[in-house]
Design an enzyme around this catalytic site. Structure first.
Site, PDB file in Angstrom:
ATOM      1  N   LYS A  14       0.839  -1.215   0.000  1.00 15.15           N
ATOM      2  CA  LYS A  14       0.000   0.000   0.000  1.00 15.15           C
ATOM      3  C   LYS A  14       0.869   1.258   0.000  1.00 15.15           C
ATOM      4  CE  LYS A  14      -2.145  -1.010   3.841  1.00 15.15           C
ATOM      5  NZ  LYS A  14      -1.636  -2.310   4.306  1.00 15.15           N
ATOM      6  N   ARG A  89      -9.733   0.548   8.412  1.00 15.90           N
ATOM      7  CA  ARG A  89      -9.287  -0.794   8.779  1.00 15.90           C
ATOM      8  C   ARG A  89     -10.337  -1.547   9.592  1.00 15.90           C
ATOM      9  NH1 ARG A  89      -3.375   0.438   8.360  1.00 15.90           N
ATOM     10  NH2 ARG A  89      -2.206  -1.491   8.563  1.00 15.90           N
ATOM     11  N   ARG A 128      11.873  -5.609   5.505  1.00 16.60           N
ATOM     12  CA  ARG A 128      11.824  -4.162   5.758  1.00 16.60           C
ATOM     13  C   ARG A 128      12.350  -3.848   7.160  1.00 16.60           C
ATOM     14  NH1 ARG A 128       6.174  -1.047   5.174  1.00 16.60           N
ATOM     15  NH2 ARG A 128       5.688  -2.215   7.051  1.00 16.60           N
ATOM     16  N   ARG A 134      11.439   0.190  12.274  1.00 15.76           N
ATOM     17  CA  ARG A 134      10.078   0.054  12.807  1.00 15.76           C
ATOM     18  C   ARG A 134      10.007  -1.142  13.747  1.00 15.76           C
ATOM     19  NH1 ARG A 134       5.481   0.718   8.259  1.00 15.76           N
ATOM     20  NH2 ARG A 134       4.390  -0.538   9.809  1.00 15.76           N
ATOM     21  N   ARG A 146      -0.294  -8.779  13.554  1.00 18.27           N
ATOM     22  CA  ARG A 146      -0.855  -7.771  12.631  1.00 18.27           C
ATOM     23  C   ARG A 146      -1.695  -8.452  11.550  1.00 18.27           C
ATOM     24  NH1 ARG A 146       4.516  -4.829  10.969  1.00 18.27           N
ATOM     25  NH2 ARG A 146       3.195  -3.699   9.489  1.00 18.27           N
TER      26      ARG A 146
HETATM   27  P1  B4P Z   1       4.178  -1.815   2.142  1.00 18.81           P
HETATM   28  O1  B4P Z   1       3.326  -2.945   1.712  1.00 18.81           O
HETATM   29  O2  B4P Z   1       4.208  -0.632   1.297  1.00 18.81           O
HETATM   30  O3  B4P Z   1       3.652  -1.567   3.616  1.00 18.81           O
HETATM   31  P2  B4P Z   1       2.161  -1.207   4.023  1.00 18.81           P
HETATM   32  O4  B4P Z   1       1.211  -2.292   3.605  1.00 18.81           O
HETATM   33  O5  B4P Z   1       1.847   0.166   3.545  1.00 18.81           O
HETATM   34  O6  B4P Z   1       2.324  -1.078   5.560  1.00 18.81           O
HETATM   35  P3  B4P Z   1       1.599  -1.593   6.854  1.00 18.81           P
HETATM   36  O7  B4P Z   1       0.192  -2.015   6.589  1.00 18.81           O
HETATM   37  O8  B4P Z   1       2.526  -2.570   7.463  1.00 18.81           O
HETATM   38  O9  B4P Z   1       1.671  -0.382   7.834  1.00 18.81           O
HETATM   39  P4  B4P Z   1       0.768   0.833   8.276  1.00 18.81           P
HETATM   40  O10 B4P Z   1       1.735   1.940   8.341  1.00 18.81           O
HETATM   41  O11 B4P Z   1      -0.450   1.024   7.450  1.00 18.81           O
HETATM   42  O12 B4P Z   1       5.635  -2.303   2.303  1.00 18.81           O
HETATM   43  C1  B4P Z   1       6.031  -3.532   2.876  1.00 18.81           C
HETATM   44  C2  B4P Z   1       7.379  -3.969   2.324  1.00 18.81           C
HETATM   45  O13 B4P Z   1       7.153  -4.700   1.121  1.00 18.81           O
HETATM   46  C3  B4P Z   1       8.345  -2.841   1.964  1.00 18.81           C
HETATM   47  O14 B4P Z   1       9.636  -3.170   2.420  1.00 18.81           O
HETATM   48  C4  B4P Z   1       8.304  -2.798   0.449  1.00 18.81           C
HETATM   49  O15 B4P Z   1       9.520  -2.381  -0.130  1.00 18.81           O
HETATM   50  C5  B4P Z   1       8.009  -4.243   0.091  1.00 18.81           C
HETATM   51  N1  B4P Z   1       7.283  -4.380  -1.164  1.00 18.81           N
HETATM   52  C6  B4P Z   1       6.264  -3.607  -1.607  1.00 18.81           C
HETATM   53  N2  B4P Z   1       5.839  -4.024  -2.814  1.00 18.81           N
HETATM   54  C7  B4P Z   1       6.609  -5.121  -3.141  1.00 18.81           C
HETATM   55  C8  B4P Z   1       6.651  -6.012  -4.268  1.00 18.81           C
HETATM   56  N3  B4P Z   1       5.804  -5.889  -5.309  1.00 18.81           N
HETATM   57  N4  B4P Z   1       7.557  -7.025  -4.245  1.00 18.81           N
HETATM   58  C9  B4P Z   1       8.409  -7.165  -3.206  1.00 18.81           C
HETATM   59  N5  B4P Z   1       8.434  -6.352  -2.120  1.00 18.81           N
HETATM   60  C10 B4P Z   1       7.533  -5.336  -2.091  1.00 18.81           C
HETATM   61  O16 B4P Z   1       0.266   0.400   9.751  1.00 18.81           O
HETATM   62  C11 B4P Z   1       1.141   0.195  10.840  1.00 18.81           C
HETATM   63  C12 B4P Z   1       0.347   0.062  12.136  1.00 18.81           C
HETATM   64  O17 B4P Z   1      -0.332   1.306  12.444  1.00 18.81           O
HETATM   65  C13 B4P Z   1      -0.781  -0.980  12.175  1.00 18.81           C
HETATM   66  O18 B4P Z   1      -0.309  -2.279  12.497  1.00 18.81           O
HETATM   67  C14 B4P Z   1      -1.714  -0.395  13.279  1.00 18.81           C
HETATM   68  O19 B4P Z   1      -1.225  -0.695  14.575  1.00 18.81           O
HETATM   69  C15 B4P Z   1      -1.601   1.103  13.063  1.00 18.81           C
HETATM   70  N6  B4P Z   1      -2.667   1.633  12.197  1.00 18.81           N
HETATM   71  C16 B4P Z   1      -2.477   2.226  10.979  1.00 18.81           C
HETATM   72  N7  B4P Z   1      -3.646   2.593  10.441  1.00 18.81           N
HETATM   73  C17 B4P Z   1      -4.617   2.217  11.325  1.00 18.81           C
HETATM   74  C18 B4P Z   1      -6.047   2.286  11.318  1.00 18.81           C
HETATM   75  N8  B4P Z   1      -6.716   2.815  10.283  1.00 18.81           N
HETATM   76  N9  B4P Z   1      -6.721   1.787  12.387  1.00 18.81           N
HETATM   77  C19 B4P Z   1      -6.079   1.258  13.427  1.00 18.81           C
HETATM   78  N10 B4P Z   1      -4.732   1.152  13.498  1.00 18.81           N
HETATM   79  C20 B4P Z   1      -3.998   1.617  12.455  1.00 18.81           C
END
Ligand code: B4P
Length: 191
Positions: A14, A89, A128, A134, A146
């Site tokens: 995302k 979420r 990551r 993190r 998670r």
């Molecule tokens: P991304 O995939 O970009 O990470 P994300 O889904 O955006 O992050 P996440 O869901 O973990 O965190 P968030 O900040 O929303 O990247 C992951 C890795 O994969 C990276 O290293 C990237 O380089 C790699 N990657 C990406 N695409 C790839 C591909 N095609 N091939 C290979 N590798 C690839 O949330 C963090 C925390 O915040 C949650 O656990 C929760 O506690 C809280 N939170 C956030 N929003 C909330 C909400 N709305 N309600 C309640 N709690 C919330």
């Protein structure tokens, strides 16, 4: 206005894809994860409270994230559209978002969900964690917590948008470029 939700489990891409999509479509990026991490970095009371949930792999309470999104919408009256990343979420967050966008005289145009296997998610997040600093990415138990939160509380949010015919699903495995192309093609069907 064009308002898009990018949806998927933790590590589905995302954040990675959001950066490219906002550059291409000129949308304002609203990531609740980034907003929460800014609060933590600034050591605000909200951030310190949220950190307790985040370090355990749990969702932060709905009222906290809904309040943050509400303020962010108010703070960006000129935006030509928003990309919601990591929000909503829970179904309660989705219902709150519907009300907030309605107040602005607009709506959610589409939710695109990135599909990635659990094995790949764990691999990406641990990877990551080697460089992100993190605390929620370094411990496999927290990563699994998670993913469990996603399965029990978040995955149903896709059904919420499906009932309004706004859900599209895209394979989130493969090269970042190919996934970006597939996302762009899907987005352009909603203009
Ligand atoms: P991304 O995939 O970009 O990470 P994300 O889904 O955006 O992050 P996440 O869901 O973990 O965190 P968030 O900040 O929303 O990247 C992951 C890795 O994969 C990276 O290293 C990237 O380089 C790699 N990657 C990406 N695409 C790839 C591909 N095609 N091939 C290979 N590798 C690839 O949330 C963090 C925390 O915040 C949650 O656990 C929760 O506690 C809280 N939170 C956030 N929003 C909330 C909400 N709305 N309600 C309640 N709690 C919330």
């Amino acid at each position: 206005m064009f308002n898009l939700i990018l949806f998927g489990p933790p590590g589905s891409g995302k954040g990675t894809q959001s950066e490219r999509l906002i550059a291409k479509y000129g949308l304002k990026h609203l990531s609740t994860g980034d907003l929460l991490r800014s609060e933590i970095a600034a050591k605000t009371p909200l951030g310190m409270e949220a950190k307790k949930n985040m370090d355990k792999g749990q969702l932060v309470p709905d009222e906290v994230v809904i309040g943050m999104i509400s303020s962010a919408l108010e703070a960006n009256p000129q935006a030509k559209g928003f990309l919601f990343d990591g929000f909503p979420r829970t179904v309660a967050q989705a219902e709150a978002l519907d009300k907030l966008v309605k107040l602005k005289g607009t709506q959610i145009n589409a939710m695109i969900s990135l599909l990635v296997t659990e094995e790949e998610l764990i691999k990406r997040l641990l990877n990551r964690g080697l460089t992100s600093g993190r605390s929620d990415d370094t411990n496999e138990e927290v990563i699994r917590a998670r993913i469990t939160e996603y399965k029990t509380k978040t995955s149903v949010v896709a059904d919420y948008y499906k009932q309004f015919d706004k859900l599209a699903e895209i394979k989130g495995e493969g090269s970042v470029e190919d996934i970006f192309e597939a996302l762009s093609t899907e987005i352009e069907t909603h203009f």
